[in-house]
Motif scaffolding. Structure first.
Motif, PDB file in Angstrom:
ATOM      1  N   GLY A  89       7.711 -43.829  37.288  1.00  0.00           N
ATOM      2  CA  GLY A  89       7.529 -42.770  38.290  1.00  0.00           C
ATOM      3  C   GLY A  89       8.626 -42.742  39.343  1.00  0.00           C
ATOM      4  N   LEU A  90       9.767 -43.322  39.026  1.00  0.00           N
ATOM      5  CA  LEU A  90      10.851 -43.389  40.000  1.00  0.00           C
ATOM      6  C   LEU A  90      11.439 -42.021  40.324  1.00  0.00           C
ATOM      7  CD1 LEU A  90      12.724 -46.584  38.740  1.00  0.00           C
ATOM      8  CD2 LEU A  90      10.910 -46.407  40.453  1.00  0.00           C
ATOM      9  N   GLY A  91      11.340 -41.082  39.387  1.00  0.00           N
ATOM     10  CA  GLY A  91      11.839 -39.731  39.641  1.00  0.00           C
ATOM     11  C   GLY A  91      11.129 -39.084  40.811  1.00  0.00           C
ATOM     12  N   HIS A  92       9.826 -39.297  40.903  1.00  0.00           N
ATOM     13  CA  HIS A  92       9.063 -38.726  42.024  1.00  0.00           C
ATOM     14  C   HIS A  92       9.443 -39.400  43.336  1.00  0.00           C
ATOM     15  CE1 HIS A  92       6.572 -36.077  39.633  1.00  0.00           C
ATOM     16  NE2 HIS A  92       6.368 -37.065  38.781  1.00  0.00           N
ATOM     17  N   GLU A  93       9.605 -40.707  43.302  1.00  0.00           N
ATOM     18  CA  GLU A  93      10.024 -41.442  44.498  1.00  0.00           C
ATOM     19  C   GLU A  93      11.409 -40.972  44.940  1.00  0.00           C
ATOM     20  OE1 GLU A  93      10.616 -46.108  45.838  1.00  0.00           O
ATOM     21  OE2 GLU A  93       9.613 -45.681  43.945  1.00  0.00           O
ATOM     22  N   LEU A  94      12.308 -40.798  43.987  1.00  0.00           N
ATOM     23  CA  LEU A  94      13.658 -40.323  44.264  1.00  0.00           C
ATOM     24  C   LEU A  94      13.645 -38.918  44.865  1.00  0.00           C
ATOM     25  CD1 LEU A  94      16.769 -40.720  43.909  1.00  0.00           C
ATOM     26  CD2 LEU A  94      16.486 -39.632  41.666  1.00  0.00           C
ATOM     27  N   SER A 114      19.038 -26.140  40.891  1.00  0.00           N
ATOM     28  CA  SER A 114      19.247 -25.558  39.571  1.00  0.00           C
ATOM     29  C   SER A 114      18.602 -26.559  38.622  1.00  0.00           C
ATOM     30  CB  SER A 114      20.738 -25.397  39.287  1.00  0.00           C
ATOM     31  OG  SER A 114      20.933 -24.921  37.979  1.00  0.00           O
ATOM     32  N   ALA A 115      17.381 -26.271  38.192  1.00  0.00           N
ATOM     33  CA  ALA A 115      16.572 -27.235  37.447  1.00  0.00           C
ATOM     34  C   ALA A 115      16.652 -27.003  35.949  1.00  0.00           C
ATOM     35  CB  ALA A 115      15.110 -27.131  37.883  1.00  0.00           C
ATOM     36  N   GLN A 116      16.731 -28.091  35.201  1.00  0.00           N
ATOM     37  CA  GLN A 116      16.595 -27.958  33.762  1.00  0.00           C
ATOM     38  C   GLN A 116      15.177 -27.460  33.490  1.00  0.00           C
ATOM     39  OE1 GLN A 116      17.810 -31.472  31.621  1.00  0.00           O
ATOM     40  NE2 GLN A 116      19.870 -31.402  32.461  1.00  0.00           N
ATOM     41  N   ARG A 117      15.071 -26.431  32.668  1.00  0.00           N
ATOM     42  CA  ARG A 117      13.799 -25.737  32.418  1.00  0.00           C
ATOM     43  C   ARG A 117      12.672 -26.706  32.047  1.00  0.00           C
ATOM     44  NH1 ARG A 117      11.126 -21.067  33.216  1.00  0.00           N
ATOM     45  NH2 ARG A 117      12.857 -19.754  32.638  1.00  0.00           N
ATOM     46  N   TYR A 118      12.964 -27.711  31.241  1.00  0.00           N
ATOM     47  CA  TYR A 118      11.897 -28.604  30.780  1.00  0.00           C
ATOM     48  C   TYR A 118      11.326 -29.466  31.910  1.00  0.00           C
ATOM     49  CZ  TYR A 118      14.503 -33.039  30.581  1.00  0.00           C
ATOM     50  OH  TYR A 118      15.186 -34.184  30.898  1.00  0.00           O
ATOM     51  N   LEU A 119      11.996 -29.489  33.071  1.00  0.00           N
ATOM     52  CA  LEU A 119      11.514 -30.267  34.216  1.00  0.00           C
ATOM     53  C   LEU A 119      10.826 -29.403  35.275  1.00  0.00           C
ATOM     54  CD1 LEU A 119      14.532 -32.707  34.554  1.00  0.00           C
ATOM     55  CD2 LEU A 119      12.188 -33.307  33.893  1.00  0.00           C
ATOM     56  N   GLU A 120      10.511 -28.158  34.927  1.00  0.00           N
ATOM     57  CA  GLU A 120       9.905 -27.233  35.890  1.00  0.00           C
ATOM     58  C   GLU A 120       8.648 -27.813  36.530  1.00  0.00           C
ATOM     59  OE1 GLU A 120       8.354 -22.578  36.078  1.00  0.00           O
ATOM     60  OE2 GLU A 120       9.040 -23.424  34.175  1.00  0.00           O
ATOM     61  N   LYS A 121       7.740 -28.377  35.745  1.00  0.00           N
ATOM     62  CA  LYS A 121       6.478 -28.931  36.283  1.00  0.00           C
ATOM     63  C   LYS A 121       6.751 -30.106  37.223  1.00  0.00           C
ATOM     64  CE  LYS A 121       3.599 -26.290  34.009  1.00  0.00           C
ATOM     65  NZ  LYS A 121       3.455 -24.996  34.635  1.00  0.00           N
ATOM     66  N   TYR A 123       9.361 -30.515  39.177  1.00  0.00           N
ATOM     67  CA  TYR A 123       9.813 -29.976  40.459  1.00  0.00           C
ATOM     68  C   TYR A 123       8.702 -29.205  41.178  1.00  0.00           C
ATOM     69  CZ  TYR A 123      14.453 -31.518  39.132  1.00  0.00           C
ATOM     70  OH  TYR A 123      15.519 -32.292  38.766  1.00  0.00           O
ATOM     71  N   GLU A 124       7.844 -28.532  40.421  1.00  0.00           N
ATOM     72  CA  GLU A 124       6.695 -27.851  41.038  1.00  0.00           C
ATOM     73  C   GLU A 124       5.812 -28.856  41.781  1.00  0.00           C
ATOM     74  OE1 GLU A 124       4.840 -25.729  37.816  1.00  0.00           O
ATOM     75  OE2 GLU A 124       6.088 -23.943  38.143  1.00  0.00           O
ATOM     76  N   ALA A 125       5.698 -30.067  41.260  1.00  0.00           N
ATOM     77  CA  ALA A 125       4.904 -31.107  41.909  1.00  0.00           C
ATOM     78  C   ALA A 125       5.475 -31.475  43.284  1.00  0.00           C
ATOM     79  CB  ALA A 125       4.820 -32.352  41.026  1.00  0.00           C
ATOM     80  N   HIS A 126       6.726 -31.114  43.530  1.00  0.00           N
ATOM     81  CA  HIS A 126       7.365 -31.382  44.819  1.00  0.00           C
ATOM     82  C   HIS A 126       7.524 -30.113  45.653  1.00  0.00           C
ATOM     83  CE1 HIS A 126       8.162 -35.590  43.968  1.00  0.00           C
ATOM     84  NE2 HIS A 126       8.320 -35.193  42.724  1.00  0.00           N
ATOM     85  N   ILE A 143      16.643 -23.068  35.488  1.00  0.00           N
ATOM     86  CA  ILE A 143      16.031 -22.070  36.369  1.00  0.00           C
ATOM     87  C   ILE A 143      16.376 -22.414  37.813  1.00  0.00           C
ATOM     88  CG2 ILE A 143      14.081 -21.314  34.931  1.00  0.00           C
ATOM     89  CD1 ILE A 143      12.349 -23.418  36.345  1.00  0.00           C
ATOM     90  N   LYS A 144      16.493 -21.366  38.603  1.00  0.00           N
ATOM     91  CA  LYS A 144      16.676 -21.546  40.048  1.00  0.00           C
ATOM     92  C   LYS A 144      15.298 -21.789  40.643  1.00  0.00           C
ATOM     93  CE  LYS A 144      18.114 -18.961  44.150  1.00  0.00           C
ATOM     94  NZ  LYS A 144      18.808 -17.726  44.622  1.00  0.00           N
ATOM     95  N   MET A 145      15.198 -22.805  41.508  1.00  0.00           N
ATOM     96  CA  MET A 145      13.931 -23.109  42.166  1.00  0.00           C
ATOM     97  C   MET A 145      14.201 -23.328  43.655  1.00  0.00           C
ATOM     98  SD  MET A 145      11.972 -25.570  39.402  1.00  0.00           S
ATOM     99  CE  MET A 145      10.303 -25.106  39.897  1.00  0.00           C
ATOM    100  N   ILE A 146      13.229 -22.926  44.471  1.00  0.00           N
ATOM    101  CA  ILE A 146      13.330 -23.046  45.941  1.00  0.00           C
ATOM    102  C   ILE A 146      12.097 -23.761  46.472  1.00  0.00           C
ATOM    103  CG2 ILE A 146      13.430 -21.760  48.121  1.00  0.00           C
ATOM    104  CD1 ILE A 146      15.945 -21.219  46.656  1.00  0.00           C
ATOM    105  N   LYS A 147      12.316 -24.657  47.410  1.00  0.00           N
ATOM    106  CA  LYS A 147      11.219 -25.288  48.152  1.00  0.00           C
ATOM    107  C   LYS A 147      11.311 -24.757  49.581  1.00  0.00           C
ATOM    108  CE  LYS A 147       9.520 -29.783  49.784  1.00  0.00           C
ATOM    109  NZ  LYS A 147       8.114 -29.531  49.511  1.00  0.00           N
ATOM    110  N   SER A 148      10.250 -24.093  50.029  1.00  0.00           N
ATOM    111  CA  SER A 148      10.225 -23.538  51.392  1.00  0.00           C
ATOM    112  C   SER A 148       9.746 -24.570  52.383  1.00  0.00           C
ATOM    113  CB  SER A 148       9.321 -22.315  51.450  1.00  0.00           C
ATOM    114  OG  SER A 148       9.834 -21.325  50.599  1.00  0.00           O
TER     115      SER A 148
END
Length: 148
Positions: A89-94, A114-121, A123-126, A143-148
């Motif tokens: 789970g180091l990716g989440h910690e990172l 700029s997220a690799q599509r297969y990692l969408e979920k 990044y959504e968790a963050h 995909i382009k993703m934004i965190k507000s």
């Protein structure tokens, strides 16, 4: 397992750390993902580097940019965890550390990736939300993703 996080400017990186960063990025993005692309893109000198170490070894990494240095908003990129360490789970910690470093250094602004599509979920968790249509970057769906 817990990461020891260090955030450094390019000039603060030791030669050993820079070598480890480039080695890890090449190991995952070029070799593991079988993608020939120019990883050394001339932008590392503008970035803040978030190093995730375990027992003194670099096992996770991101680079972050201020608004206008890469995208319109502050951004996080080159998100990587060594394959052998992903089960912890180091990716989440990172990502939590990278989001915090972005806010500390660049203020509470939107963060763009700029997220690799297969990692969408992942990044959504963050808190990242897809914006616009998908696209190919170096032959990999993103995909382009934004965190507000």
């Amino acid at each position: 397992m817990k990461l020891e996080i260090h955030t450094k400017t390019f000039d603060q990186l030791t030669k050993k750390e820079l070598y480890e960063i480039l080695q890890l990025r090449s190991e995952v993005f070029v070799v593991e993902q079988n993608c020939v692309y120019q990883d050394i893109d001339g932008k590392d000198n503008k970035a803040l580097h978030v190093l995730g170490k375990h027992d003194g070894e670099l096992v996770a990494y991101t680079r972050i940019f201020n608004a206008g240095d890469y995208f319109e908003n502050p951004s996080i990129g080159r998100v990587v965890v060594r394959k052998s360490e992903r089960k912890y789970g180091l990716g989440h910690e990172l990502m939590r550390a990278s989001i915090e470093a972005t806010h500390v250094n660049y203020g509470k602004q939107n963060i763009e990736i700029s997220a690799q599509r297969y990692l969408e979920k992942f990044y959504e968790a963050h808190g990242f939300i897809q914006k616009g249509k998908g696209y190919l970057e170096d032959g990999i769906p993103h995909i382009k993703m934004i965190k507000s």
